[in-house]
Design a protein around this motif. Structure first.
Motif, PDB file in Angstrom:
ATOM      1  N   LYS A   1       0.826  -1.209   0.000  1.00 51.65           N
ATOM      2  CA  LYS A   1       0.000   0.000   0.000  1.00 51.65           C
ATOM      3  C   LYS A   1       0.859   1.257   0.000  1.00 51.65           C
TER       4      LYS A   1
ATOM      5  N   TYR B   1      -4.583   6.049   8.043  1.00 55.03           N
ATOM      6  CA  TYR B   1      -5.428   5.094   7.330  1.00 55.03           C
ATOM      7  C   TYR B   1      -5.302   5.413   5.851  1.00 55.03           C
TER       8      TYR B   1
ATOM      9  N   GLU C   1      -7.721   4.610   0.164  1.00 53.11           N
ATOM     10  CA  GLU C   1      -8.661   3.657  -0.418  1.00 53.11           C
ATOM     11  C   GLU C   1      -9.521   2.973   0.641  1.00 53.11           C
ATOM     12  N   ASP C   2      -8.977   2.793   1.856  1.00 57.13           N
ATOM     13  CA  ASP C   2      -9.755   2.193   2.940  1.00 57.13           C
ATOM     14  C   ASP C   2     -10.801   3.181   3.461  1.00 57.13           C
TER      15      ASP C   2
ATOM     16  N   LYS D   1     -15.208  -2.252   9.733  1.00 55.49           N
ATOM     17  CA  LYS D   1     -14.037  -2.751   9.014  1.00 55.49           C
ATOM     18  C   LYS D   1     -12.947  -3.034  10.031  1.00 55.49           C
TER      19      LYS D   1
ATOM     20  N   PHE E   1      -9.099  -3.243  10.889  1.00 59.31           N
ATOM     21  CA  PHE E   1      -7.831  -2.707  10.420  1.00 59.31           C
ATOM     22  C   PHE E   1      -6.682  -3.422  11.116  1.00 59.31           C
TER      23      PHE E   1
ATOM     24  N   ASN F   1      -3.955  -0.798   7.840  1.00 59.55           N
ATOM     25  CA  ASN F   1      -4.363  -1.374   6.565  1.00 59.55           C
ATOM     26  C   ASN F   1      -5.738  -2.009   6.760  1.00 59.55           C
ATOM     27  N   GLY F   2      -6.700  -1.531   6.001  1.00 58.39           N
ATOM     28  CA  GLY F   2      -8.056  -2.061   6.126  1.00 58.39           C
ATOM     29  C   GLY F   2      -8.381  -3.134   5.118  1.00 58.39           C
ATOM     30  N   ALA F   3      -7.590  -3.245   4.080  1.00 58.36           N
ATOM     31  CA  ALA F   3      -7.827  -4.264   3.053  1.00 58.36           C
ATOM     32  C   ALA F   3      -6.730  -5.297   3.144  1.00 58.36           C
TER      33      ALA F   3
END
Length: 170
Positions: free
Chosen positions: A89, A113, A116-117, A136, A138, A166-168
């Motif tokens: 990321k 953050y 994109e998240d 979500k 993280f 990182n959320g994804a």
């Protein structure tokens, strides 16, 4: 947490110094000085002056990537995956992030953050009748990297430690 355990600290600092030297700017790195994260209370007032130096901002992102990559040794599989996701990321931020998105990473305080998240959560809230996003999870890592404030023709650099989240899970 400081960056002192990173093996190539001198080379990392030299990368910032080269940018300053190429512009004819003075350069100062304060060893062990960490950015102070204070939340102003009611009535506090402070003025600050600096200008945006895109090359230094990009170098701060590169520095965070180096710190993360150097921390990939002697970690379990879950930590390896988490750190590699953050590296991906950060590389994407460096390559395709807007000037604003990069500045937020380099110059802001507190937890970070990825855009994109945050956008995904905002889109989720917009689609929900209660205007609340779905929850979500993280994965956050505390990272210390170098940041520089450019004031006039002087670069004042120091370590900054913050949670990068990182959320994804990509």
């Amino acid at each position: 947490m400081t960056c002192d355990n990173i093996t190539n600290k001198e080379a990392r600092i030299e990368a910032f110094k080269k940018i300053a030297d190429a512009k004819g700017y003075s350069f100062k790195y304060t060893e062990g000085a960490q950015e102070q994260h204070k939340t102003p209370s009611s009535g506090d007032f402070e003025t600050r002056q600096f200008h945006y130096d895109a090359l230094m901002v990009d170098q701060s992102i590169r520095d965070a990537i180096i710190v993360l990559e150097e921390s990939l040794t002697d970690v379990d599989a879950a930590a390896m995956s988490r750190k590699q996701g953050l590296v991906k990321k950060l590389q994407r931020l460096l390559e395709t992030g807007s000037a604003y998105e990069k500045a937020v990473f380099s110059l802001a305080s507190d937890s970070y953050y990825f855009p994109e998240d945050v956008n995904a959560m905002a889109a989720s809230a917009a689609q929900n009748k209660d205007s609340i996003s779905s929850e979500k999870v993280f994965s956050c890592e505390r990272i210390c990297y170098v940041v520089c404030r450019c004031i006039g023709t002087h670069q004042d650099c120091k370590d900054m430690c913050r949670w990068v989240c990182n959320g994804a899970q990509d």
